[in-house]
Design an enzyme around this catalytic site. Structure first.
Site, mmCIF file in Angstrom:
data_model
loop_
_atom_site.group_PDB
_atom_site.id
_atom_site.type_symbol
_atom_site.label_atom_id
_atom_site.label_comp_id
_atom_site.label_asym_id
_atom_site.label_seq_id
_atom_site.Cartn_x
_atom_site.Cartn_y
_atom_site.Cartn_z
ATOM 1 C CB CYS A 217 -21.374 39.475 -15.250
ATOM 2 S SG CYS A 217 -21.159 41.159 -14.649
ATOM 3 N NE ARG B 204 3.997 18.557 -4.739
ATOM 4 C CZ ARG B 204 2.726 18.211 -4.960
ATOM 5 N NH1 ARG B 204 1.783 19.131 -5.002
ATOM 6 N NH2 ARG B 204 2.425 16.959 -5.171
ATOM 7 N N GLY C 266 1.201 9.656 2.593
ATOM 8 C CA GLY C 266 -0.164 9.436 2.105
ATOM 9 C C GLY C 266 -0.144 8.452 0.951
ATOM 10 C CG ASN D 259 -6.195 8.465 4.459
ATOM 11 O OD1 ASN D 259 -5.947 8.842 5.589
ATOM 12 N ND2 ASN D 259 -6.486 9.308 3.481
ATOM 13 C CG ASP E 232 2.389 26.545 2.429
ATOM 14 O OD1 ASP E 232 3.065 27.533 2.105
ATOM 15 O OD2 ASP E 232 2.185 26.202 3.615
ATOM 16 C CG ASN F 81 -9.443 4.052 -1.433
ATOM 17 O OD1 ASN F 81 -8.510 4.695 -0.956
ATOM 18 N ND2 ASN F 81 -10.264 4.547 -2.332
HETATM 19 N N1 LIG Z 1 3.227 20.440 5.642
HETATM 20 C C1 LIG Z 1 3.188 19.108 5.720
HETATM 21 N N2 LIG Z 1 3.986 18.456 6.564
HETATM 22 C C2 LIG Z 1 3.949 17.107 6.660
HETATM 23 N N3 LIG Z 1 3.121 16.334 5.922
HETATM 24 C C3 LIG Z 1 2.297 16.933 5.058
HETATM 25 C C4 LIG Z 1 2.286 18.352 4.910
HETATM 26 N N4 LIG Z 1 1.363 18.664 3.978
HETATM 27 C C5 LIG Z 1 0.821 17.503 3.562
HETATM 28 N N5 LIG Z 1 1.370 16.456 4.204
HETATM 29 C C6 LIG Z 1 1.036 15.033 4.040
HETATM 30 O O1 LIG Z 1 1.236 14.654 2.693
HETATM 31 C C7 LIG Z 1 0.410 13.514 2.443
HETATM 32 C C8 LIG Z 1 -0.140 13.641 1.040
HETATM 33 O O2 LIG Z 1 -0.791 12.440 0.727
HETATM 34 P P1 LIG Z 1 -2.132 12.344 -0.115
HETATM 35 O O3 LIG Z 1 -2.014 13.244 -1.279
HETATM 36 O O4 LIG Z 1 -2.393 10.919 -0.392
HETATM 37 O O5 LIG Z 1 -3.173 12.988 0.863
HETATM 38 P P2 LIG Z 1 -4.214 12.315 1.851
HETATM 39 O O6 LIG Z 1 -4.561 13.417 2.803
HETATM 40 O O7 LIG Z 1 -3.721 11.058 2.431
HETATM 41 O O8 LIG Z 1 -5.396 11.950 0.892
HETATM 42 P P3 LIG Z 1 -6.687 12.796 0.492
HETATM 43 O O9 LIG Z 1 -6.272 14.231 0.471
HETATM 44 O O10 LIG Z 1 -7.003 12.272 -0.877
HETATM 45 O O11 LIG Z 1 -7.687 12.459 1.547
HETATM 46 C C9 LIG Z 1 -0.684 13.492 3.495
HETATM 47 O O12 LIG Z 1 -0.533 12.349 4.292
HETATM 48 C C10 LIG Z 1 -0.437 14.760 4.281
HETATM 49 O O13 LIG Z 1 -0.684 14.618 5.662
#
Ligand SMILES: Nc1ncnc2c1ncn2[C@@H]1O[C@H](COP(=O)(O)OP(=O)(O)OP(=O)(O)O)[C@@H](O)[C@H]1O
Ligand SMILES: [Zn+2]
Length: 612
Positions: free
Chosen positions: A177, A126, A30, A60, A124, A62
């Site tokens: 509350c 990570r 990403g 994505n 999760d 940008n």
């Molecule tokens: N369990 C996973 N296995 C493989 N790839 C993952 C997993 N969890 C997240 N990702 C990938 O990690 C990347 C994190 O990139 P980023 O934080 O830029 O998120 P994004 O989805 O591209 O952007 P945004 O959430 O802002 O729309 C993403 O492309 C996402 O698909």
């Protein structure tokens, strides 16, 4: 002139050679991942595998510069690979369009890498990669960004803190509350609209609000909690009128008139607070017929509608209309599946209209500033705009850390904190800490269990691997768990004669075994399952490691070359994102709302209840 000549000259022959031979795994393609893959390709890495489960979205483009418009809906991993190969066609990139948690990425596969780099966006995944790297004993470079803030750190089994060594932040919480009776900020009204009213009207009917309320009960709020329970019951009855023409009106009168009048009757509550003003349906309806709503003005673009704050009449119109639209949607889904329900999605226009109008009407009642739809989307969806430059800087830092690891100078790696808004000192760094002796993740013993999952039973495993060892250590009764489910404990022995396969403990899964008396959960053994058809008859196991080794340790405090002194931070500097501890100046409260679930807590009882 070879493309890598520049890198080779700058890095020197020895490091450049190590980089060329290094097998690197990149998880996530990403915001950070795209920058990272480009950096790896340009600095001489030749053997890269990358995993991403997602496809490319318009939003994505940008900042994820390996992707272009024609790639929308295609696999991020595969397109990232193709684009990076254009930077350097002479390297080998293997792309997996898959979840990193998939069992095919087992410990042995992780072991095949020299270094793992995370470019993920969730706790999760990570945590999973952290655990796999600990079991496989492969160094991991962890990273994250959030707006102008970024962080990079290195993790190595037994030498540094792991990802889970520091407690992760709990999500921002609000007393029940405050949300239900005495809101004082826009976010309180947004949480009420999104997490309470939306789910009461369109969520699962059995969603039990009473239980949450009871958990929040204290001596002082008994009466109010009883009233809130009655309020929810009355709303449930109104829900039965869903689909009738006056359903939106009934809901309006219930939540914006009757419930507010009920609150007003509790005079004590308003002694030191400004009292709310109930809305009158007929009066606002009159305003609408007199033309006080701009919303049907076709000359106003959608963008402008999003960005200006709507009037009372406009919120009224949008509220009624969105209740009607969402009701129709739910009833249509229920025609196919009687148990269907809706959940809030910031990208669904009907849900967002509902939450914007509902929260604004409530804000008007409590004399709180209403917000534009754009702002409500940001606050309800917990959106923090991603900044391409932060991702680029962090991706650069990841590669710099990897050079130190490849040069076997892990002790020179640092945790780096970046804050692009804090000039001139945009970087802060801190030496890596040794593993936290209290950590339940890295203090466990990590073992690869080669096992014939088709033949071996749970009983065989307990008899031969857990109790039948030759180290004179009787581990006593144990609890066996996999993926959060209990497979065995002293009172639950139903699975003893089932094979691993029958228990769905297959290749790539992680099984945790902890002694029953281990209250602190610090002596667990984590077995990474690796299926084998052994050639020797009646051989079903091979254990690579010593189970419960941690029990034998005289002292769990480890010494190593890293500084044990963490610089003490000012309280206002300490904050967290996605579980990485970090320093930064206090941020605007609205930005601090974490995750989609909002937890409501009574500060008196410390109980946490997710009300999403
Ligand atoms: N369990 C996973 N296995 C493989 N790839 C993952 C997993 N969890 C997240 N990702 C990938 O990690 C990347 C994190 O990139 P980023 O934080 O830029 O998120 P994004 O989805 O591209 O952007 P945004 O959430 O802002 O729309 C993403 O492309 C996402 O698909
Ligand atoms: Zn740890």
């Amino acid at each position: 002139m070879p493309r890598t000549l520049h890198a080779e000259t700058v890095l020197g022959q020895s490091l450049f050679q190590k980089i060329s031979n290094c097998r690197v795994l990149m998880v996530g393609a990403g915001g950070i991942g795209c920058e990272l893959l480009k950096n790896l390709a340009m600095s001489g890495f030749r053997q890269i595998e990358l995993v991403d489960l997602d496809t490319i979205d318009l939003s994505n483009l940008n900042r994820q510069f390996l992707f272009q418009k024609q790639h929308i809906m295609k696999s991020k991993a595969e397109v990232a690979r193709e684009s990076a190969l254009k930077f350097n066609p002479n390297i080998n990139i293997i792309a997996h369009h898959a979840n990193i948690k998939s069992p095919r990425f087992n410990v042995e596969w992780f072991k095949s890498f020299d270094i793992v780099m995370n470019a993920l966006d969730n706790l999760d995944a990570r945590r999973h990669v952290n655990m796999m790297c600990l079991v496989a004993n492969v160094p991991l470079i962890e990273s994250g960004t959030e707006g102008y803030l970024g962080q990079v750190t290195a993790i190595k089994k037994d030498e540094t803190e792991c990802y889970d060594c520091q407690p992760k932040p709990v999500r921002r919480t609000y007393p029940v509350c405050t949300i239900r009776s005495t809101p004082s900020q826009p976010i309180h009204c947004i949480v009420w609209a999104k997490s309470y009213l939306f789910s009461q009207l369109f969520g699962l009917p059995e969603d039990d609000d009473d239980e949450r309320l009871e958990a929040e009960m204290t001596q002082e709020n008994v009466k109010e909690i009883e009233n809130l329970k009655k309020e929810t019951q009355a709303l449930k009855q109104i829900r039965e009128a869903m689909g009738t023409a006056d359903y939106p009106q009934k809901v309006f009168k219930k939540v914006f008139t009757d419930d507010i009048n009920r609150l007003l009757s509790m005079e004590d509550m308003w002694q030191n607070r400004k009292s709310p003003v109930a809305l009158k349906y007929e009066e606002i309806e009159k305003l609408v017929t007199e033309g006080n709503s701009q919303l049907n003005n076709t000359e106003e673009s959608n963008t402008l509608k999003d960005q200006r704050v709507w009037s009372l009449a406009e919120n009224f119109v949008v509220f009624l209309d969105s209740v009607r639209r969402l009701s129709e949607k739910l009833m249509k889904e229920q025609a196919n599946n009687p148990n269907a329900s809706l959940s809030f999605d910031k990208d669904d226009p009907d849900s967002l209209d509902f939450v914007t109008a509902t929260s604004n009407l409530r804000s008007i009642i409590f004399d709180i500033e209403p917000k534009s739809q754009f702002k409500v989307k940001e606050m309800a969806g917990n959106i923090i705009p991603a900044i391409a430059t932060t991702n680029a800087i962090i991706a650069g830092m990841i590669v710099m850390q990897s050079f130190k690891i490849l040069n076997e100078k892990l002790n020179e790696c640092k945790t780096i904190f970046f804050d692009g808004s804090r000039r001139p000192q945009i970087f802060l760094s801190e030496s890596l800490n040794p593993p936290n002796p209290e950590c339940r993740v890295c203090n466990n013993t990590h073992i690869i269990l080669k096992v014939n999952t088709k033949k071996a039973t749970l009983r065989d495993f307990l008899d031969k691997v857990i109790h039948g060892r030759n180290d004179d250590m009787d581990i006593g009764e144990v609890i066996v768990e996999e993926g959060g489910r209990i497979i065995y404990d002293v009172e639950y022995d139903d699975n003893l004669d089932a094979t691993f396969e029958q228990l769905q403990i297959t290749d790539g899964k992680l099984v945790s075994v902890k002694p029953d008396d281990d209250i602190d959960e610090q002596n667990s053994s984590i077995f990474a399952i690796s299926h084998r058809d052994f050639e020797t008859p009646n051989t079903w196991f091979q254990v690579d490691g010593e189970p419960f080794a941690a029990r034998n340790k005289i002292s769990v405090t480890k010494s190593n070359s890293f500084s044990k002194q963490k610089r003490k931070l000012e309280e206002s500097e300490v904050d967290t994102f996605e579980g990485l501890s970090r320093k930064r100046p206090a941020m605007n409260e609205e930005i601090l709302v974490e995750d989609d679930d909002i937890i409501v807590t009574d500060s008196g009882t410390q109980k946490l209840i997710v009300i999403d």
